[in-house]
Scaffold this motif. Structure first.
Motif, PDB file in Angstrom:
ATOM      1  N   PHE A  22      -6.718   6.918  -4.218  1.00  0.00           N
ATOM      2  CA  PHE A  22      -6.218   5.970  -3.567  1.00  0.00           C
ATOM      3  C   PHE A  22      -6.392   6.214  -1.943  1.00  0.00           C
ATOM      4  O   PHE A  22      -6.649   5.450  -1.152  1.00  0.00           O
ATOM      5  CB  PHE A  22      -4.624   5.818  -3.810  1.00  0.00           C
ATOM      6  CG  PHE A  22      -3.941   4.400  -3.312  1.00  0.00           C
ATOM      7  CD1 PHE A  22      -4.515   3.288  -3.456  1.00  0.00           C
ATOM      8  CD2 PHE A  22      -3.067   4.717  -2.339  1.00  0.00           C
ATOM      9  CE1 PHE A  22      -4.060   2.098  -2.593  1.00  0.00           C
ATOM     10  CE2 PHE A  22      -2.592   3.669  -1.598  1.00  0.00           C
ATOM     11  CZ  PHE A  22      -2.804   2.414  -1.758  1.00  0.00           C
ATOM     12  N   LEU A  65     -10.291  -1.361   1.099  1.00  0.00           N
ATOM     13  CA  LEU A  65      -9.181  -2.267   1.126  1.00  0.00           C
ATOM     14  C   LEU A  65      -8.818  -3.014   2.464  1.00  0.00           C
ATOM     15  O   LEU A  65      -8.242  -3.865   2.528  1.00  0.00           O
ATOM     16  CB  LEU A  65      -7.837  -1.404   0.614  1.00  0.00           C
ATOM     17  CG  LEU A  65      -7.952  -1.224  -0.956  1.00  0.00           C
ATOM     18  CD1 LEU A  65      -6.413  -0.620  -1.307  1.00  0.00           C
ATOM     19  CD2 LEU A  65      -7.890  -2.360  -1.873  1.00  0.00           C
ATOM     20  N   GLY A  88      -2.412  -4.949   1.517  1.00  0.00           N
ATOM     21  CA  GLY A  88      -1.412  -3.917   1.259  1.00  0.00           C
ATOM     22  C   GLY A  88      -0.729  -3.582   2.344  1.00  0.00           C
ATOM     23  O   GLY A  88       0.299  -2.707   2.497  1.00  0.00           O
ATOM     24  N   THR A  89      -1.139  -3.884   3.569  1.00  0.00           N
ATOM     25  CA  THR A  89      -0.602  -3.354   4.935  1.00  0.00           C
ATOM     26  C   THR A  89       0.317  -4.331   5.487  1.00  0.00           C
ATOM     27  O   THR A  89       1.300  -3.894   6.321  1.00  0.00           O
ATOM     28  CB  THR A  89      -1.639  -2.960   5.961  1.00  0.00           C
ATOM     29  OG1 THR A  89      -2.200  -4.205   6.403  1.00  0.00           O
ATOM     30  CG2 THR A  89      -2.671  -2.002   5.300  1.00  0.00           C
ATOM     31  N   SER A 112       0.797  -1.281  -0.024  1.00  0.00           N
ATOM     32  CA  SER A 112      -0.018  -0.075   0.022  1.00  0.00           C
ATOM     33  C   SER A 112       0.910   1.224   0.131  1.00  0.00           C
ATOM     34  O   SER A 112       0.671   2.052  -0.802  1.00  0.00           O
ATOM     35  CB  SER A 112      -0.975   0.021   1.127  1.00  0.00           C
ATOM     36  OG  SER A 112      -1.639   1.154   1.219  1.00  0.00           O
ATOM     37  N   ARG A 113       1.935   1.281   0.864  1.00  0.00           N
ATOM     38  CA  ARG A 113       2.608   2.359   0.921  1.00  0.00           C
ATOM     39  C   ARG A 113       3.582   2.429  -0.425  1.00  0.00           C
ATOM     40  O   ARG A 113       3.706   3.650  -0.827  1.00  0.00           O
ATOM     41  CB  ARG A 113       3.457   2.372   2.234  1.00  0.00           C
ATOM     42  CG  ARG A 113       2.774   2.621   3.417  1.00  0.00           C
ATOM     43  CD  ARG A 113       4.064   2.709   4.537  1.00  0.00           C
ATOM     44  NE  ARG A 113       3.400   2.910   5.962  1.00  0.00           N
ATOM     45  CZ  ARG A 113       3.894   2.978   7.065  1.00  0.00           C
ATOM     46  NH1 ARG A 113       5.232   2.905   7.120  1.00  0.00           N
ATOM     47  NH2 ARG A 113       3.263   3.257   8.057  1.00  0.00           N
ATOM     48  N   LYS A 156      -8.838   4.044   0.117  1.00  0.00           N
ATOM     49  CA  LYS A 156      -8.361   2.808   0.775  1.00  0.00           C
ATOM     50  C   LYS A 156      -8.796   2.060   1.907  1.00  0.00           C
ATOM     51  O   LYS A 156      -8.988   1.091   2.111  1.00  0.00           O
ATOM     52  CB  LYS A 156      -6.892   2.866   0.562  1.00  0.00           C
ATOM     53  CG  LYS A 156      -6.332   3.790   1.612  1.00  0.00           C
ATOM     54  CD  LYS A 156      -4.520   3.766   1.393  1.00  0.00           C
ATOM     55  CE  LYS A 156      -3.980   4.532   2.678  1.00  0.00           C
ATOM     56  NZ  LYS A 156      -2.396   4.612   2.675  1.00  0.00           N
ATOM     57  N   VAL A 210      -1.835  -6.144  -4.756  1.00  0.00           N
ATOM     58  CA  VAL A 210      -2.983  -5.903  -3.770  1.00  0.00           C
ATOM     59  C   VAL A 210      -4.359  -6.354  -4.536  1.00  0.00           C
ATOM     60  O   VAL A 210      -5.235  -6.919  -3.711  1.00  0.00           O
ATOM     61  CB  VAL A 210      -3.140  -4.334  -3.450  1.00  0.00           C
ATOM     62  CG1 VAL A 210      -4.257  -4.015  -2.548  1.00  0.00           C
ATOM     63  CG2 VAL A 210      -1.909  -3.714  -2.867  1.00  0.00           C
TER      64      VAL A 210
END
Length: 497
Positions: free
Chosen positions: A203, A211, A215-216, A95-96, A207, A142
């Motif tokens: 995004f 989401l 992604g984390t 995610s980042r 997110k 993701v």
């Protein structure tokens, strides 16, 4: 990533809300839509910006150099996915990586929009290469996270996601291409920057709700001891590269030709290293090793496919500009508009292919068979485009419908191979290398364009038939070999279809 964490991620994502798919697909669809709008908008005019005369707003490079730079640039864009995948897997999660990558891409397009010297051009390229390496493989990863491995919607979801990519790719050449070609190249690049900014907004603001935990997670985080070793090595590597560039350019050791050769070596060598490291890693299980073996012929086939498909922005772009009748049926066609054909056809036919795979269910072709079909269509697309020269010679302008037909045929191959390859990569990836395996998928494109940088110099109107014929025939032969080997490859995939 453990099965437990994978299940927690799936449970955290609302599983209905976007055409019967997880709600997170909305966020990823539109983030990638705007990122692709910015990228393909820039790419639609970049080769013309490089070889058009300075008096016409270009950089004034010769055509072979401009075509080679386009291929090298494309190769580095996808090659940088190694960095993005590693950082996501080991440092801060996917995610980042998507967020940081979007910022770098936007800054790169802003740099291109500022009239200046070749130095500003190369600064923009570095920013876009690094930014795309962070964003491109990780946003696709993701997508894989929001579905369980057993979810039958998975392939269809990737096809819908792929449709979003191509919706952005369709609009960009029409909008950015028209502004850049008819008014000002730099204004066109500015529009590309705006596109990436809109993608970042989508995004950031959706997110958390859509989401969940996707992604984390950092799938294979560095230990404290590893961090102490890695960061100094990264700094030392950057210093060494800077010194080599500073010494190589003045002494003549680092020339454009030697840089092309270096990228070619990296394009072929890096995938070999990647496959070796993943296969030999103690974190890779026996089942995962078997799946890596199965992935190798799929990777080789994808290199051949992308070597043909990516010439749409180099050889076929030049073909549109120099060999095609642009005043057609009372319409003054911009050569940049042809870049919209590939995504336009995908927009129409991606839902058809997504429906077809779901409809066929267990009766659909296997992954290796779909790849062989993709290669077959790619080869045919090049055999079609050599026919105008065979029928009418290389001196007269070509009816643009020949170019349209070539783009259409290669799209049929792309829909057999690309979304299926994305999905297969997420399923065949070793758990400890999930994001990095997605980077490996994009390395196939990097290898293809590194090879293209070597071969585009052989294209001239005089060698047109030989050029398209040899490459097209090679793709068809490889497709037949892959089809024959498909049952064997399927066994190594250990239940993955």
């Amino acid at each position: 990533m453990s099965d437990y964490n994978r299940q927690k991620i799936v449970e955290s994502v609302p599983q209905k809300g976007f055409f019967g798919h997880p709600k997170g697909l909305f966020t990823l669809f539109f983030t990638e839509f705007w990122e692709r709008f910015s990228y393909y908008g820039m790419r639609a005019i970049l080769v013309f910006y490089m070889y058009y005369e300075v008096s016409k707003g270009g950089l004034g490079l010769d055509e072979p150099t401009a075509l080679a730079i386009m291929s090298i640039y494309g190769s580095l864009v996808y090659m940088s996915g190694i960095i993005g995948g590693w950082m996501a897997d080991r440092l801060f999660g996917t995610s980042r990586a998507v967020f940081y990558g979007g910022i770098l891409i936007m800054l790169g397009h802003i740099a291109l929009s500022i009239p200046g010297s070749m130095a500003m051009f190369f600064v923009s390229m570095v920013l876009i290469v690094l930014g795309t390496g962070l964003l491109k493989p990780n946003v696709s990863s993701v997508v894989g996270d929001i579905y369980s491995l057993e979810d039958n919607r998975r392939d269809a979801g990737f096809s819908i996601f792929y449709m979003g990519i191509n919706l952005g790719g369709f609009l960009a050449p029409l909008i950015v291409g028209t502004v850049g070609m008819n008014y000002n190249f730099h204004l066109g690049f500015a529009l590309a920057a705006v596109g990436m900014f809109l993608g970042l907004l989508v995004f950031v603001f959706t997110k958390k709700k859509n989401l969940g935990l996707a992604g984390t997670y950092v799938s294979n985080p560095l230990s404290a001891d590893e961090k102490k070793k890695v960061y100094p090595r990264i700094g030392l590597g950057a210093v060494v590269i800077a010194i080599l560039v500073a010494v190589g350019i003045p002494t003549g050791l680092l020339t454009f030709d030697s840089f092309i050769a270096l990228v070619g070596i990296l394009g072929i060598g890096l995938p070999i290293i990647y496959f070796t490291v993943m296969y030999r890693s103690p974190k890779t299980t026996e089942v995962e090793r078997s799946r890596i073996i199965a992935y190798i012929p799929l990777f080789i086939a994808s290199v051949m496919f992308w070597a043909i498909q990516e010439q749409g922005s180099t050889i076929l772009a030049n073909y549109a500009d120099k060999r095609t009748q642009l005043d057609f049926m009372g319409l003054d066609i911009s050569p940049a508009w042809f870049q919209s054909l590939n995504p336009l056809f995908i927009i129409f036919f991606a839902p058809v292919f997504a429906w077809l795979w779901v409809k066929l269910g267990d009766r659909q072709p296997s992954v290796p068979q779909k790849f062989s079909l993709g290669l077959l269509f790619a080869g045919l697309s090049f055999l079609v485009i050599l026919l105008p020269a065979y029928l009418g010679g290389t001196d007269s302008l070509v009816n643009p419908l020949w170019l349209v037909l070539s783009y259409f045929i290669v799209v049929l191959g792309e829909l057999c191979l690309s979304p299926v390859g994305l999905s297969a990569t997420t399923k065949l990836a070793p758990a400890a290398f999930s994001a990095q395996t997605m980077s490996l998928w994009f390395l196939a494109n990097a290898a293809a364009q590194a090879i293209n940088a070597q071969i585009v110099k052989f294209y001239t109107p005089e060698t047109e038939m030989m050029y398209f014929g040899v490459i097209g025939a090679a793709a068809i032969v490889l497709s037949i070999i892959l089809f024959i080997l498909s049952p064997k490859i399927q066994k190594f995939m250990k239940g993955v279809r």
